[in-house]
Design a protein around this motif. Structure first.
Motif, PDB file in Angstrom:
ATOM      1  N   ASP A 119      -9.466  -5.621  10.579  1.00 11.60           N
ATOM      2  CA  ASP A 119      -9.656  -4.180  10.440  1.00 11.60           C
ATOM      3  C   ASP A 119      -8.421  -3.496   9.857  1.00 11.60           C
ATOM      4  OD1 ASP A 119     -12.207  -4.379  11.470  1.00 11.60           O
ATOM      5  OD2 ASP A 119     -11.653  -3.733  13.497  1.00 11.60           O
ATOM      6  N   ALA A 120      -7.241  -4.072  10.067  1.00 17.12           N
ATOM      7  CA  ALA A 120      -5.991  -3.438   9.625  1.00 17.12           C
ATOM      8  C   ALA A 120      -5.473  -3.992   8.300  1.00 17.12           C
ATOM      9  CB  ALA A 120      -4.913  -3.621  10.698  1.00 17.12           C
ATOM     10  N   TRP A 121      -6.102  -5.024   7.771  1.00 14.42           N
ATOM     11  CA  TRP A 121      -5.601  -5.715   6.579  1.00 14.42           C
ATOM     12  C   TRP A 121      -5.759  -4.850   5.333  1.00 14.42           C
ATOM     13  CZ3 TRP A 121      -2.413  -8.998   4.785  1.00 14.42           C
ATOM     14  CH2 TRP A 121      -2.615  -9.715   3.599  1.00 14.42           C
ATOM     15  N   ASP A 152       4.949   3.404   9.623  1.00 17.30           N
ATOM     16  CA  ASP A 152       3.988   2.980   8.599  1.00 17.30           C
ATOM     17  C   ASP A 152       3.507   1.544   8.799  1.00 17.30           C
ATOM     18  OD1 ASP A 152       6.192   1.476   7.883  1.00 17.30           O
ATOM     19  OD2 ASP A 152       6.285   2.185   5.812  1.00 17.30           O
ATOM     20  N   GLY A 153       3.969   0.911   9.913  1.00 20.80           N
ATOM     21  CA  GLY A 153       3.538  -0.443  10.225  1.00 20.80           C
ATOM     22  C   GLY A 153       4.441  -1.540   9.734  1.00 20.80           C
ATOM     23  N   ARG A 154       5.449  -1.223   8.950  1.00 20.81           N
ATOM     24  CA  ARG A 154       6.342  -2.268   8.453  1.00 20.81           C
ATOM     25  C   ARG A 154       7.166  -2.850   9.605  1.00 20.81           C
ATOM     26  NH1 ARG A 154       6.112   0.878   3.729  1.00 20.81           N
ATOM     27  NH2 ARG A 154       5.713  -0.388   1.857  1.00 20.81           N
ATOM     28  N   LEU A 155       7.383  -4.151   9.511  1.00 19.81           N
ATOM     29  CA  LEU A 155       8.128  -4.854  10.550  1.00 19.81           C
ATOM     30  C   LEU A 155       9.547  -5.156  10.120  1.00 19.81           C
ATOM     31  CD1 LEU A 155       5.553  -7.526  11.834  1.00 19.81           C
ATOM     32  CD2 LEU A 155       6.092  -5.298  12.850  1.00 19.81           C
ATOM     33  N   ASP A 189      10.832 -13.528   6.354  1.00 21.41           N
ATOM     34  CA  ASP A 189      12.065 -12.855   5.939  1.00 21.41           C
ATOM     35  C   ASP A 189      12.015 -12.493   4.459  1.00 21.41           C
ATOM     36  OD1 ASP A 189      13.133 -12.929   8.472  1.00 21.41           O
ATOM     37  OD2 ASP A 189      14.363 -14.716   8.116  1.00 21.41           O
ATOM     38  N   ARG A 190      11.464 -13.377   3.663  1.00 22.64           N
ATOM     39  CA  ARG A 190      11.354 -13.090   2.226  1.00 22.64           C
ATOM     40  C   ARG A 190      10.330 -11.991   1.959  1.00 22.64           C
ATOM     41  NH1 ARG A 190      12.856 -18.330  -1.212  1.00 22.64           N
ATOM     42  NH2 ARG A 190      14.251 -19.335   0.265  1.00 22.64           N
ATOM     43  N   ILE A 191       9.242 -12.017   2.694  1.00 26.67           N
ATOM     44  CA  ILE A 191       8.231 -10.971   2.528  1.00 26.67           C
ATOM     45  C   ILE A 191       8.775  -9.620   2.987  1.00 26.67           C
ATOM     46  CG2 ILE A 191       5.986 -10.171   3.372  1.00 26.67           C
ATOM     47  CD1 ILE A 191       5.102 -13.096   3.466  1.00 26.67           C
ATOM     48  N   ALA A 192       9.519  -9.624   4.100  1.00 27.09           N
ATOM     49  CA  ALA A 192      10.107  -8.379   4.612  1.00 27.09           C
ATOM     50  C   ALA A 192      11.079  -7.779   3.609  1.00 27.09           C
ATOM     51  CB  ALA A 192      10.799  -8.638   5.943  1.00 27.09           C
ATOM     52  N   ALA A 193      11.817  -8.645   2.924  1.00 25.83           N
ATOM     53  CA  ALA A 193      12.775  -8.150   1.934  1.00 25.83           C
ATOM     54  C   ALA A 193      12.077  -7.424   0.785  1.00 25.83           C
ATOM     55  CB  ALA A 193      13.608  -9.314   1.393  1.00 25.83           C
ATOM     56  N   ARG A 194      10.811  -7.740   0.566  1.00 25.07           N
ATOM     57  CA  ARG A 194      10.017  -7.059  -0.465  1.00 25.07           C
ATOM     58  C   ARG A 194       9.278  -5.842   0.096  1.00 25.07           C
ATOM     59  NH1 ARG A 194       8.558 -12.621  -1.674  1.00 25.07           N
ATOM     60  NH2 ARG A 194       6.462 -12.316  -0.793  1.00 25.07           N
ATOM     61  N   GLY A 195       9.450  -5.583   1.404  1.00 22.81           N
ATOM     62  CA  GLY A 195       8.793  -4.446   2.025  1.00 22.81           C
ATOM     63  C   GLY A 195       7.307  -4.645   2.244  1.00 22.81           C
ATOM     64  N   ARG A 196       6.871  -5.918   2.357  1.00 24.85           N
ATOM     65  CA  ARG A 196       5.434  -6.196   2.453  1.00 24.85           C
ATOM     66  C   ARG A 196       5.064  -6.968   3.720  1.00 24.85           C
ATOM     67  NH1 ARG A 196       2.471  -5.058  -2.051  1.00 24.85           N
ATOM     68  NH2 ARG A 196       0.927  -6.665  -1.537  1.00 24.85           N
ATOM     69  N   LEU A 197       5.941  -6.915   4.750  1.00 24.41           N
ATOM     70  CA  LEU A 197       5.659  -7.518   6.051  1.00 24.41           C
ATOM     71  C   LEU A 197       5.246  -6.404   7.005  1.00 24.41           C
ATOM     72  CD1 LEU A 197       5.806 -10.184   7.767  1.00 24.41           C
ATOM     73  CD2 LEU A 197       8.054  -9.371   8.527  1.00 24.41           C
ATOM     74  N   PHE A 198       4.014  -6.493   7.518  1.00 23.86           N
ATOM     75  CA  PHE A 198       3.467  -5.423   8.352  1.00 23.86           C
ATOM     76  C   PHE A 198       2.995  -5.978   9.688  1.00 23.86           C
ATOM     77  CE2 PHE A 198       3.431  -3.447   4.273  1.00 23.86           C
ATOM     78  CZ  PHE A 198       3.456  -2.069   4.490  1.00 23.86           C
ATOM     79  N   GLY A 199       2.863  -5.067  10.643  1.00 21.29           N
ATOM     80  CA  GLY A 199       2.347  -5.429  11.955  1.00 21.29           C
ATOM     81  C   GLY A 199       1.120  -4.608  12.298  1.00 21.29           C
ATOM     82  N   ALA A 200       0.265  -5.173  13.138  1.00 21.78           N
ATOM     83  CA  ALA A 200      -0.894  -4.464  13.678  1.00 21.78           C
ATOM     84  C   ALA A 200      -0.777  -4.469  15.197  1.00 21.78           C
ATOM     85  CB  ALA A 200      -2.198  -5.145  13.241  1.00 21.78           C
TER      86      ALA A 200
END
Length: 225
Positions: A119-121, A152-155, A189-200
């Motif tokens: 639902d959050a994807w 905004d949900g970013r981790l 860690d690599r995804i977070a560096a691109r600002g694309r790691l999110f949490g639900a």
């Protein structure tokens, strides 16, 4: 929306002590049902059409347990590959693309975690979406939280949110890691560096059954206590 799931069942379960001396942790029973089967129930209820379980420690028991089912087993031999390496090795069975992954030592008090993630994807802005619970709702958790979650949900690392082992991940991110054996932490860690790691947010309780005391705690959760 992903229709495949990788369930991690290859670990040694050393925190379980004598309970895993003769069997893998995913086959330990909680409330009369194997932990692995509880996770499989949730995957099937969500409508997964492709389910893969990896195995290393006492892999033959995992294979025997799943014999005759629709579940594919990715056996890691001679070496255990950790979560990232194990997922990458199983990609031919999963079909690649975007997949769910799940640990096999979870008990939930609330909605199906796969439904919550689906639902959050938002694939246009996310490369990974990790389920999280507040530390106060992580039954049996030993230690601090794993992440902080922004409005905004970013981790980001270090906070009061616990990752209970279920996520949606674009597997293309695995290609960035040169090692054969590696943890998904390196991918995140690599995804977070691109600002694309999110949490639900998971709106219920999660119980960690990674240690012996977790069994009684999980059974209490299942009974609504």
């Amino acid at each position: 929306m992903p229709d495949a799931v990788m369930i991690f069942a290859a670990g040694f379960g050393t925190r379980m002590g004598a309970l895993t001396a003769t069997r893998p942790k995913p086959l330990i029973e909680v409330g009369g049902r194997a932990l692995l089967d509880r996770t499989l129930d949730l995957a099937r209820d969500h409508g997964m059409t492709r389910i893969v379980v990896n195995a290393h420690y006492r892999a033959e028991q995992i294979e025997a347990h799943l014999a005759g089912s629709e579940v594919a087993v990715s056996v890691e031999m001679p070496d255990i590959l950790d979560t990232g390496g194990g997922l990458r090795a199983a990609l031919p069975l999963l079909g690649g693309g975007t997949v769910f992954t799940s640990n096999a030592d979870n008990v939930w008090d609330g909605p199906n975690p796969f439904d919550v993630l689906a639902d959050a994807w938002q694939p246009d802005r996310m490369d990974a979406l990790l389920l999280t619970v507040p530390l106060s709702h992580a039954v049996g958790r030993k230690g601090d939280g794993d992440f902080a979650m922004a409005a905004d949900g970013r981790l980001s690392r270090k906070g009061m949110r616990v990752y209970p082992g279920v996520q949606i991940l674009k597997t293309e991110a695995l290609a960035d890691i040169p090692d054969r054996v590696f943890s998904l932490n390196a991918v995140w860690d690599r995804i977070a560096a691109r600002g694309r790691l999110f949490g639900a947010h998971y709106p219920g309780r999660w119980c960690d059954v990674g240690h012996p005391e977790g069994i009684a705690l999980a059974e209490a959760v299942l009974e609504g206590r």
